[in-house]
Scaffold this motif. Structure first.
Motif, PDB file in Angstrom:
ATOM      1  N   ALA A   1       0.831  -1.209   0.000  1.00 49.38           N
ATOM      2  CA  ALA A   1       0.000   0.000   0.000  1.00 49.38           C
ATOM      3  C   ALA A   1       0.865   1.257   0.000  1.00 49.38           C
ATOM      4  N   GLY A   2       1.918   1.242   0.818  1.00 49.50           N
ATOM      5  CA  GLY A   2       2.801   2.403   0.868  1.00 49.50           C
ATOM      6  C   GLY A   2       3.501   2.652  -0.453  1.00 49.50           C
ATOM      7  N   LEU A   3       3.997   1.583  -1.072  1.00 46.56           N
ATOM      8  CA  LEU A   3       4.670   1.739  -2.366  1.00 46.56           C
ATOM      9  C   LEU A   3       3.705   2.216  -3.446  1.00 46.56           C
ATOM     10  N   SER A   4       2.452   1.787  -3.381  1.00 48.30           N
ATOM     11  CA  SER A   4       1.455   2.231  -4.356  1.00 48.30           C
ATOM     12  C   SER A   4       1.227   3.736  -4.238  1.00 48.30           C
ATOM     13  N   VAL A   5       1.100   4.203  -2.997  1.00 45.56           N
ATOM     14  CA  VAL A   5       0.908   5.637  -2.786  1.00 45.56           C
ATOM     15  C   VAL A   5       2.148   6.416  -3.234  1.00 45.56           C
ATOM     16  N   ILE A   6       3.318   5.893  -2.854  1.00 42.31           N
ATOM     17  CA  ILE A   6       4.565   6.562  -3.243  1.00 42.31           C
ATOM     18  C   ILE A   6       4.724   6.575  -4.758  1.00 42.31           C
ATOM     19  N   ALA A   7       4.306   5.474  -5.422  1.00 45.01           N
ATOM     20  CA  ALA A   7       4.417   5.409  -6.882  1.00 45.01           C
ATOM     21  C   ALA A   7       3.585   6.505  -7.549  1.00 45.01           C
ATOM     22  N   LEU A   8       2.372   6.724  -7.041  1.00 43.99           N
ATOM     23  CA  LEU A   8       1.536   7.786  -7.608  1.00 43.99           C
ATOM     24  C   LEU A   8       2.183   9.149  -7.407  1.00 43.99           C
ATOM     25  N   VAL A   9       2.735   9.364  -6.201  1.00 41.02           N
ATOM     26  CA  VAL A   9       3.392  10.652  -5.926  1.00 41.02           C
ATOM     27  C   VAL A   9       4.632  10.815  -6.805  1.00 41.02           C
ATOM     28  N   MET A  10       5.438   9.750  -6.908  1.00 43.77           N
ATOM     29  CA  MET A  10       6.677   9.837  -7.692  1.00 43.77           C
ATOM     30  C   MET A  10       6.375  10.006  -9.175  1.00 43.77           C
ATOM     31  N   TRP A  11       5.251   9.453  -9.642  1.00 48.23           N
ATOM     32  CA  TRP A  11       4.893   9.640 -11.045  1.00 48.23           C
ATOM     33  C   TRP A  11       4.628  11.123 -11.338  1.00 48.23           C
ATOM     34  N   ARG A  12       3.941  11.777 -10.420  1.00 49.23           N
ATOM     35  CA  ARG A  12       3.703  13.206 -10.578  1.00 49.23           C
ATOM     36  C   ARG A  12       5.011  13.987 -10.503  1.00 49.23           C
TER      37      ARG A  12
END
Length: 418
Positions: free
Chosen positions: A163-174
């Protein structure tokens, strides 16, 4: 290119974060596992120590001389006393209950073991052996709850990590989009400048070429010593025209990548017929250069592509193969279907000077020229292969080069089947 840069940034960042996050979880899990194991052994040791209370004690007892507070946090432990003289086996009367099969298994394991402790996976039991004034004592503890607690922690760690990596992935994509934005704007400005400059150069070049053609048509009226200037001007203007045309083709390819397919007009294309036609055209060129073209073209190969642009790619690769092949050698042309990948694979091979790995790494870079195979003596500007790559990339295909002394130099490209 920018999409690949953004994707590589994401992959690198998320890989490092995943390693750090799950590495932290692994250390935490291992530490907890060790602490719980120590807790079990400590509980067994307190039962084997006949100077301490045998039953679990709620609260904290007075500290012993070594600072250990006996009874604190002790788990329920069953023990078995074996009288040395009579051999009588006596169990304890704590709240812990053990079945006869488990008792038998513990006694058998204790007798068969040279060590003081052991684990019975069938019963999820940890046992430890010690001595008493009257004989031997075996302490037994059930670790089912501890194992379940460890499993729960592992599942929670994995769920939290994903879950944490999924959230971080969305942030890092931006963030990655924001990071590459200046590069994107710079690339777009460069592309637009190349396109505008090439368009602006077409008109004066057309005038220069028209004038030189007029002068060449009336060379008799020009002094013989001055004719070379007219011919030189015409030759360089033709070279400049070729360069401008190549730059415009690259600009169109870049525009397609930026605008997601606005340049190519995709349709069903008979690649077998297209390659056969281009090979036939180059037969004469190859013959004049002292070469022969060998064909191995599978019929009925259809791809979804822009025929004009794919013809350009085939022409570039055939022209390079003929141009850089050793005189007298055969140029091999092949078109096959890779049924497993559902791709059409075109390749052309020559046996001229081989390319080094360093050359192959940059062979599709713009304006790149090798010292041997792409000598300026052969003409060109180092834009043919970059144009071919840009077109193939725009068709969701791939292009590659291999070069060895044994197999010669082979350029191949693949396109999805229609």
């Amino acid at each position: 290119m920018l999409e690949r840069l953004q994707r590589n940034f994401m992959v690198l960042t998320m890989t490092l974060l995943a390693l750090v996050l799950f590495g932290t979880f692994a250390v935490s899990y291992t530490t907890t596992q060790q602490q719980l194991g120590q807790f079990v052994i400590a509980s067994l040791d307190r039962v084997l120590d006949t100077t301490t209370p045998m039953r679990p004690y709620i609260g904290v007892l007075a500290a012993s001389g070594d600072g250990d507070r006996h009874g604190y946090g002790q788990m329920a432990v069953y023990w078995i006393d074996i009288d040395r003289e009579t051999g009588r086996i006596v169990g304890n009367d704590t709240a812990a209950i053990i079945g006869p099969k488990a008792v038998s298994a513990v006694l058998s394991a204790s007798d068969a073991s040279d060590g003081e402790t052991g684990y019975l996976p069938d019963f999820d039991i940890v046992w430890k052996r010690g001595t008493t004034p009257s004989g031997e004592r075996i302490a037994v503890a059930n670790t089912t709850g501890i194992g379940q607690a460890l499993s729960n922690q592992l599942y929670v760690n994995i769920a939290v990590g994903v879950a944490g990596l999924s959230v971080i992935a969305l942030v890092m994509w931006r963030i990655s989009r924001w990071i590459v934005q200046p590069v994107r704007l710079s690339w777009e400005a460069q592309r637009q400048f190349t396109a505008d400059a090439s368009h602006e150069l077409k008109t004066p070049l057309a005038v220069i070429l028209a004038n030189t053609h007029i002068l060449k048509g009336d060379l008799d009226r020009i002094p013989e010593d001055d004719r070379r200037w007219v011919e030189s001007t015409d030759m360089e203007a033709e070279r400049m025209k070729e360069l401008v045309t190549s730059l415009l083709e690259l600009s169109r390819a870049d525009e397609d990548r930026f605008n997601k397919g606005s340049v190519y007009h995709m349709e069903d294309c008979d690649l077998s017929e297209l390659v056969s036609g281009m090979t036939m055209q180059f037969d004469v060129v190859a013959f004049e250069s002292g070469h022969m073209i060998s064909e191995d073209i599978q019929g009925g190969v259809h791809v979804k592509a822009d025929p004009g642009f794919i013809e350009k790619v085939v022409k570039i690769l055939l022209d390079n193969a003929v141009k850089y092949s050793t005189r007298g050698d055969t140029v091999d042309v092949s078109l096959k279907v890779n049924a497993k990948r559902r791709q059409a694979v075109f390749s052309v091979r020559n046996y001229g000077d081989t390319l080094s790995p360093a050359d192959i790494e940059h062979i599709f870079d713009r304006f790149y020229r090798t010292d041997r195979a792409r000598s300026r003596a052969t003409g060109g500007f180092g834009l043919g292969l970059p144009i071919a790559k840009a077109i193939v990339d725009g068709h969701d295909g791939s292009i590659s080069c291999t070069s060895t002394d044994e197999d010669g130099t082979t350029f191949s490209f693949s396109l999805p089947l229609a």
